[in-house]
Design a protein around this motif. Structure first.
Motif, short mmCIF file in Angstrom:
data_model
loop_
_atom_site.label_atom_id
_atom_site.label_comp_id
_atom_site.label_asym_id
_atom_site.label_seq_id
_atom_site.Cartn_x
_atom_site.Cartn_y
_atom_site.Cartn_z
N GLU A 137 -20.35 29.16 -15.87
CA GLU A 137 -21.39 28.49 -15.09
C GLU A 137 -21.00 27.07 -14.69
OE1 GLU A 137 -21.93 30.21 -17.90
OE2 GLU A 137 -23.71 31.46 -17.69
N ALA A 170 -25.40 36.12 -13.37
CA ALA A 170 -26.60 36.07 -12.53
C ALA A 170 -26.13 36.09 -11.08
CB ALA A 170 -27.38 34.81 -12.84
N GLU A 210 -24.32 36.88 -21.57
CA GLU A 210 -25.58 36.59 -22.28
C GLU A 210 -26.40 37.86 -22.50
OE1 GLU A 210 -26.11 33.49 -19.25
OE2 GLU A 210 -26.82 32.23 -20.90
N GLY A 245 -24.47 35.24 -17.12
CA GLY A 245 -25.62 36.05 -17.55
C GLY A 245 -25.22 37.43 -18.06
N1 CAA Z 1 -23.25 36.88 -8.04
C1 CAA Z 1 -23.25 37.46 -6.83
N2 CAA Z 1 -22.22 38.18 -6.34
C2 CAA Z 1 -21.14 38.32 -7.13
C3 CAA Z 1 -21.06 37.76 -8.42
C4 CAA Z 1 -22.19 37.02 -8.88
N3 CAA Z 1 -22.25 36.48 -10.10
N4 CAA Z 1 -19.87 38.05 -8.96
C5 CAA Z 1 -19.21 38.80 -8.04
N5 CAA Z 1 -19.97 38.95 -6.93
C6 CAA Z 1 -19.65 39.68 -5.71
C7 CAA Z 1 -18.65 38.90 -4.86
O1 CAA Z 1 -19.33 37.92 -4.09
C8 CAA Z 1 -18.03 40.00 -4.04
O2 CAA Z 1 -18.91 40.34 -3.01
P1 CAA Z 1 -18.34 40.50 -1.48
O3 CAA Z 1 -17.35 41.63 -1.57
O4 CAA Z 1 -19.58 40.83 -0.71
O5 CAA Z 1 -17.72 39.20 -1.16
C9 CAA Z 1 -18.00 41.19 -5.01
O6 CAA Z 1 -18.96 40.87 -6.04
C10 CAA Z 1 -16.66 41.39 -5.69
O7 CAA Z 1 -16.29 40.13 -6.28
P2 CAA Z 1 -14.85 39.46 -6.02
O8 CAA Z 1 -14.34 39.79 -4.67
O9 CAA Z 1 -15.00 38.00 -6.35
O10 CAA Z 1 -13.99 40.22 -7.12
P3 CAA Z 1 -12.70 39.70 -7.88
O11 CAA Z 1 -12.17 40.89 -8.61
O12 CAA Z 1 -11.79 38.96 -6.95
O13 CAA Z 1 -13.25 38.61 -8.95
C11 CAA Z 1 -14.76 37.80 -10.64
C12 CAA Z 1 -14.09 39.01 -9.98
C13 CAA Z 1 -13.71 36.94 -11.35
C14 CAA Z 1 -15.77 38.32 -11.64
C15 CAA Z 1 -15.45 36.94 -9.55
O14 CAA Z 1 -16.26 37.80 -8.76
C16 CAA Z 1 -16.32 35.85 -10.09
O15 CAA Z 1 -15.82 34.81 -10.49
N6 CAA Z 1 -17.68 36.04 -10.08
C17 CAA Z 1 -18.61 35.04 -10.48
C18 CAA Z 1 -18.66 34.90 -11.98
C19 CAA Z 1 -19.64 33.82 -12.39
O16 CAA Z 1 -19.51 32.67 -12.03
N7 CAA Z 1 -20.66 34.19 -13.18
C20 CAA Z 1 -21.68 33.28 -13.65
C21 CAA Z 1 -22.85 33.30 -12.72
S1 CAA Z 1 -24.04 32.03 -13.09
C22 CAA Z 1 -24.97 32.64 -14.36
O17 CAA Z 1 -24.77 33.75 -14.83
C23 CAA Z 1 -26.06 31.72 -14.82
C24 CAA Z 1 -26.70 32.11 -16.11
O18 CAA Z 1 -26.19 31.89 -17.18
C25 CAA Z 1 -27.99 32.73 -16.10
#
Ligand code: CAA
Length: 258
Positions: free
Chosen positions: A132, A65, A112, A109
């Protein structure tokens, strides 16, 4: 219809829906989720479409998400707005098979969303996770329930508690994905599976989908009774007559969805 966050192509009887927010690793914001619901609903209503493939990019199916969007919400916004409920119901309502073709990250998400599809084909680059907990929340679109049913309590609990990622090999071994293919061939393989499904009777594929999904929602006894009843009821269809006649006459069946 033109979408901002999706690319939708219809190839013969298969709708290929590609999540397309490359700058955010296909993070699921409200715009993308609304467009996805619309695209799935449209594919469901399109008589030409018999199967749907949902995919992302080489780097990410979806990284979860959208954290930026969620970070601005409080409890009342989430609860009163029933966050992620309506947005994802369209997938669950769709009676046509949906295949998730996952390369790269399928996190939170994103994982999911893949699990809401009917089965998952993974690229060898796929990484699944429910991180999460690192954000101070838990999975909110079914992850604690679906992942547990797919991979069992111990692995699901570990994934949710530690936030660690699972690679494609582990996902296949654990029953989360149906099979692994080379990343370069992911969409081709998923489309081939979808075209194969599209050749079957649409009535029968609908029944398969209902019956297999029923196994997650009911007791074994009730599920078997449900299966027996739908099995019996298929003998009322022309496609059952055609399928069995074609076998006996050593020819390919010509199903007419009747
Ligand atoms: N939401 C918003 N933006 C996101 C994102 C997310 N879930 N995941 C990645 N991005 C964005 C980053 O902010 C970044 O944007 P900027 O370049 O503008 O800073 C861009 O995508 C590229 O990401 P990274 O620079 O972080 O890329 P990376 O290769 O270094 O890492 C990754 C990749 C490990 C997937 C890392 O991006 C990450 O950990 N993302 C978050 C994953 C996460 O926590 N997901 C769960 C979300 S909560 C949820 O989903 C709730 C639910 O169950 C409904």
């Amino acid at each position: 219809m033109a979408y901002k966050t999706l690319i939708v192509d219809i190839e013969e009887h298969v709708a290929l829906i590609r999540l397309n927010r490359p700058d955010a690793l296909n993070a699921l914001n409200s715009e993308l989720l609304a467009e996805l619901a619309e695209a799935v609903t449209q594919a469901g209503a399109n008589d030409k479409v018999r199967c749907i493939v949902l995919t992302g990019s080489e780097k990410a199916f979806a990284a979860g998400a959208d954290i930026k969007e969620m970070s601005e919400k409080n409890f009342v916004d989430a609860f009163a707005g029933d966050l992620f409920t309506d947005e994802t119901e369209a997938l669950l309502r769709c009676r046509k098979p949906i295949i998730a073709a996952v390369a790269g990250y399928a996190l939170g998400g994103g994982c999911e969303l893949a699990m809401m599809c009917d089965f998952i084909i993974a690229a060898d680059t796929a990484k699944f996770g429910q991180p999460e907990i690192n954000l101070g929340v838990v999975a909110g679109i079914g992850g604690t329930q679906r992942l547990t049913r797919f991979v069992g309590k111990s692995k699901s609990m570990e994934m949710h508690l530690t936030g660690r990622f699972m690679d494609a090999e582990e996902a296949e071994r654990s029953g989360l994905v149906s099979r692994i293919v080379p990343a370069k061939k992911l969409v081709e393989e998923a489309m081939a599976a979808a075209h194969k499904i599209a050749e079957k009777s649409a009535i029968t594929t609908m029944v398969v989908k209902e019956a297999v999904n029923r196994s997650y929602e009911t007791t074994l006894r009730e599920g078997i009774l449900f299966e027996r009843r739908v099995f019996h009821s298929l003998f009322a269809t022309e496609d059952q007559k055609e399928g069995m006649s074609a076998f006996l006459e050593k020819r390919e069946p010509q199903f007419r969805d009747k």
